[in-house]
Motif scaffolding. Structure first.
Motif, PDB file in Angstrom:
ATOM      1  N   LEU A 442      64.605  69.704   9.165  1.00 43.59           N
ATOM      2  CA  LEU A 442      65.448  69.533   7.983  1.00 43.59           C
ATOM      3  C   LEU A 442      66.254  70.785   7.686  1.00 43.59           C
ATOM      4  N   ARG A 443      65.649  71.954   7.868  1.00 39.24           N
ATOM      5  CA  ARG A 443      66.351  73.204   7.560  1.00 39.24           C
ATOM      6  C   ARG A 443      67.489  73.466   8.535  1.00 39.24           C
ATOM      7  N   ASN A 444      67.358  73.020   9.765  1.00 35.26           N
ATOM      8  CA  ASN A 444      68.267  73.467  10.826  1.00 35.26           C
ATOM      9  C   ASN A 444      68.954  72.320  11.554  1.00 35.26           C
ATOM     10  N   TRP A 445      69.114  71.173  10.898  1.00 39.20           N
ATOM     11  CA  TRP A 445      69.692  70.022  11.598  1.00 39.20           C
ATOM     12  C   TRP A 445      71.103  70.307  12.086  1.00 39.20           C
ATOM     13  N   SER A 446      71.389  69.775  13.249  1.00 37.45           N
ATOM     14  CA  SER A 446      72.751  69.719  13.784  1.00 37.45           C
ATOM     15  C   SER A 446      72.780  68.577  14.779  1.00 37.45           C
ATOM     16  N   LEU A 447      73.970  68.078  15.095  1.00 35.85           N
ATOM     17  CA  LEU A 447      74.087  67.017  16.090  1.00 35.85           C
ATOM     18  C   LEU A 447      73.596  67.517  17.443  1.00 35.85           C
ATOM     19  N   ARG A 448      73.823  68.796  17.708  1.00 34.57           N
ATOM     20  CA  ARG A 448      73.340  69.385  18.950  1.00 34.57           C
ATOM     21  C   ARG A 448      71.815  69.321  19.030  1.00 34.57           C
ATOM     22  N   LEU A 449      71.140  69.592  17.900  1.00 31.47           N
ATOM     23  CA  LEU A 449      69.681  69.514  17.882  1.00 31.47           C
ATOM     24  C   LEU A 449      69.211  68.089  18.131  1.00 31.47           C
ATOM     25  N   ASP A 450      69.887  67.104  17.533  1.00 30.79           N
ATOM     26  CA  ASP A 450      69.529  65.704  17.763  1.00 30.79           C
ATOM     27  C   ASP A 450      69.636  65.350  19.247  1.00 30.79           C
ATOM     28  N   ILE A 451      70.731  65.733  19.885  1.00 34.16           N
ATOM     29  CA  ILE A 451      70.921  65.423  21.306  1.00 34.16           C
ATOM     30  C   ILE A 451      69.851  66.112  22.145  1.00 34.16           C
ATOM     31  N   HIS A 452      69.532  67.358  21.802  1.00 36.35           N
ATOM     32  CA  HIS A 452      68.482  68.095  22.513  1.00 36.35           C
ATOM     33  C   HIS A 452      67.145  67.345  22.419  1.00 36.35           C
ATOM     34  N   ILE A 453      66.816  66.831  21.225  1.00 33.03           N
ATOM     35  CA  ILE A 453      65.558  66.108  21.022  1.00 33.03           C
ATOM     36  C   ILE A 453      65.537  64.809  21.825  1.00 33.03           C
ATOM     37  N   ILE A 454      66.668  64.084  21.829  1.00 34.38           N
ATOM     38  CA  ILE A 454      66.736  62.823  22.578  1.00 34.38           C
ATOM     39  C   ILE A 454      66.519  63.074  24.066  1.00 34.38           C
ATOM     40  N   LEU A 455      67.209  64.077  24.623  1.00 35.00           N
ATOM     41  CA  LEU A 455      67.074  64.372  26.050  1.00 35.00           C
ATOM     42  C   LEU A 455      65.664  64.840  26.382  1.00 35.00           C
ATOM     43  N   LYS A 456      65.069  65.640  25.499  1.00 31.52           N
ATOM     44  CA  LYS A 456      63.717  66.117  25.749  1.00 31.52           C
ATOM     45  C   LYS A 456      62.710  64.981  25.650  1.00 31.52           C
ATOM     46  N   THR A 457      62.972  64.017  24.754  1.00 35.79           N
ATOM     47  CA  THR A 457      62.098  62.859  24.636  1.00 35.79           C
ATOM     48  C   THR A 457      62.092  62.049  25.927  1.00 35.79           C
ATOM     49  N   VAL A 458      63.270  61.842  26.496  1.00 38.67           N
ATOM     50  CA  VAL A 458      63.376  61.089  27.756  1.00 38.67           C
ATOM     51  C   VAL A 458      62.562  61.768  28.855  1.00 38.67           C
ATOM     52  N   ARG A 459      62.609  63.103  28.900  1.00 40.17           N
ATOM     53  CA  ARG A 459      61.870  63.822  29.947  1.00 40.17           C
ATOM     54  C   ARG A 459      60.361  63.774  29.720  1.00 40.17           C
ATOM     55  N   LEU A 460      59.950  63.812  28.459  1.00 44.20           N
ATOM     56  CA  LEU A 460      58.524  63.899  28.153  1.00 44.20           C
ATOM     57  C   LEU A 460      57.794  62.562  28.130  1.00 44.20           C
ATOM     58  N   VAL A 461      58.490  61.490  27.785  1.00 43.80           N
ATOM     59  CA  VAL A 461      57.813  60.243  27.501  1.00 43.80           C
ATOM     60  C   VAL A 461      57.043  59.693  28.694  1.00 43.80           C
ATOM     61  N   ALA A 462      57.545  59.886  29.905  1.00 43.27           N
ATOM     62  CA  ALA A 462      56.891  59.344  31.085  1.00 43.27           C
ATOM     63  C   ALA A 462      55.573  60.049  31.411  1.00 43.27           C
TER      64      ALA A 462
END
Length: 468
Positions: A442-462
């Motif tokens: 919440l303190r540091n949101w940015s669209l870049r952070l959202d994209i980083h989280i989505i890409l990291k989720t794809v790598r980690l979920v498997a």
């Protein structure tokens, strides 16, 4: 080494207007847009096309006039004076620059002469049009936000007067909170005293208060810190009216309310244009993902139906934005569908999990129906993960600041989940770690952070084995 959201967002911070009213966005763009529209219309009329010289002039005009002036609450006479005085300055500056550089020869004299009167005329029409459309725009944004003021002092009374007299404010003033005796307060029939400061958190929770303004003297710092601690069990946005500052802010920035300066203490990052960006990205990504995974959804639905008795979709009550209850969709992965006052988190080798459910949970495929929740506007693709209502009621009493995570919509994935806090939180320390990451988001949101989280989720979920 743990990466913080602040470290990921290394780009320089940009000042924001701090307004979530759509009217302020229209005000910022409508007058610069009117000047540019009149310029291009004039150029097309006299030149038959919009030449590069006019495009460059439009860029200069936009740079000089954006954001536009706030004129909604001005009288018609004041609007005329403001528009003409600004236009004399802008046109004079552009004219002097054109003569000094010789660039004015690139323009048709007839076009420039016509634009000199067409520009302010178009701006006047646009300003009056916005005033006529303002009530409709306000209704488009939904119900007003209920607010209260802590401290019935001179500054608090001034803010209350401005809130009540502001024609286009989205804020509904509910009343004051003050612990002093009524004999010491300068009350009038228009000033409602809701209760004492000791009752503030209770009143905020039960009166559906969305905004709290703290109008307290700087000498009251210990009391202010105590108030902030108590308010962490609410989802209200908190602002300081006095000229003071504290640490541990959630989206803290200077702003103004009806012309009075305030400092946000706890606020959602998705205000104004950032809120539009967040919502549009959610809609676009969720539609694309749903189109791609449609065959997978059908196969899983059939497999769940044939694998064990019970519904295909498990609907569970969760807390959403501002602590409001929402229904979150998941593919059923257990033989039970718990949604009562007591909900037991899934554990490793949990006998309630079906064989298919174990695969769905380990690969997070059971979460796929939540992209429908995103389209509905109940959730976001990235945000704090929603907990069962029973878990929320438990942990909000144990973890300070727990409810602050509900200043934004819950997400399918989040900053905590990609930093090792996915799955069961069997200890208080693990839940505390999850909340710390949620507040960091919440303190540091940015669209870049959202994209980083989505890409990291794809790598980690498997390969993630922490979800049971």
């Amino acid at each position: 080494m743990t990466l913080s959201a602040a470290a990921l967002n290394r780009s320089a911070e940009h000042p924001t207007l701090g307004k979530d009213n759509l009217l302020s966005l229209f005000e910022s763009a409508i007058c610069p847009g009117a000047l540019i529209t009149s310029l291009w219309a004039t150029a097309y009329y006299f030149e038959g096309e919009i030449l590069p010289a006019y495009l460059l002039l439009a860029v200069l005009t936009f740079a000089l006039t954006f954001p536009g002036e706030s004129r909604l609450q001005n009288t018609f006479g004041a609007v005329l004076i403001d528009i003409f005085s600004n236009w004399v300055w802008i046109a004079g500056l552009l004219g002097v620059t054109g003569y000094a550089t010789g660039y004015i020869k690139e323009f048709s004299l007839n076009a420039l002469t016509t634009w000199l009167w067409a520009a302010p005329a178009t701006e006047i029409v646009a300003s009056l049009g916005l005033q006529l459309a303002a009530p409709w725009v306000l209704k488009l944004q939904g119900h007003k936000q209920r607010a209260l003021i802590v401290g019935m002092n001179e500054q608090g009374l001034a803010l209350a007067t401005k809130l009540q007299n502001s024609k286009y404010s989205r804020i509904e003033f509910a009343g004051f909170i003050d612990s002093r005796n009524t004999e010491r307060l300068n009350t009038t029939p228009s000033h409602t005293l809701l209760g004492k400061i000791s009752e503030l958190a209770h009143i905020a929770q039960h009166s559906r208060i969305q905004i709290i303004y703290l109008s307290l003297p700087m000498a009251s710092q210990p009391r202010i810190l105590q108030i902030l601690d108590e308010l962490k069990d609410t989802t209200a946005s908190i602002y300081f009216v006095p000229d003071m500052f504290v640490t541990d802010l959630i989206q803290g920035h200077p702003s103004s309310v009806c012309g009075m300066p305030v400092i946000s203490v706890c606020e959602t990052p998705f205000r104004g244009f950032d809120g539009v960006v967040k919502r549009m990205s959610d809609i676009v990504f969720s539609i694309l993902i749903l189109l791609m995974i449609a065959p997978i959804l059908v196969v899983i639905a059939v497999a769940v139906k044939l694998g064990s008795p019970g519904p295909i979709i498990f609907k569970q009550r969760r807390y959403g934005l501002d602590g409001e209850e929402i229904l979150v969709y998941k593919f059923r992965s257990m033989t039970v569908t718990e949604d009562g006052g007591v909900v037991t988190q899934a554990k490793k080798n949990d006998s309630r999990i079906t064989p298919l459910g174990a695969i769905l949970r380990r690969t997070s495929l059971d979460e796929l129906p939540q992209f429908i929740n995103v389209l509905q506007g109940r959730m976001s693709i990235v945000g704090p993960r929603p907990h069962a209502v029973a878990h929320n009621e438990l942990y909000r009493k144990l973890i300070k600041g727990y409810m602050v995570r509900h200043k934004v919509k819950p997400g399918i994935t989040g900053w905590a989940q990609v930093n090792g806090y996915r799955g069961e939180t069997e200890t208080l320390d693990k839940m505390q770690g999850r909340i710390d990451y949620d507040l960091d988001y919440l303190r540091n949101w940015s669209l870049r952070l959202d994209i980083h989280i989505i890409l990291k989720t794809v790598r980690l979920v498997a390969k993630d084995q922490q979800a049971y």
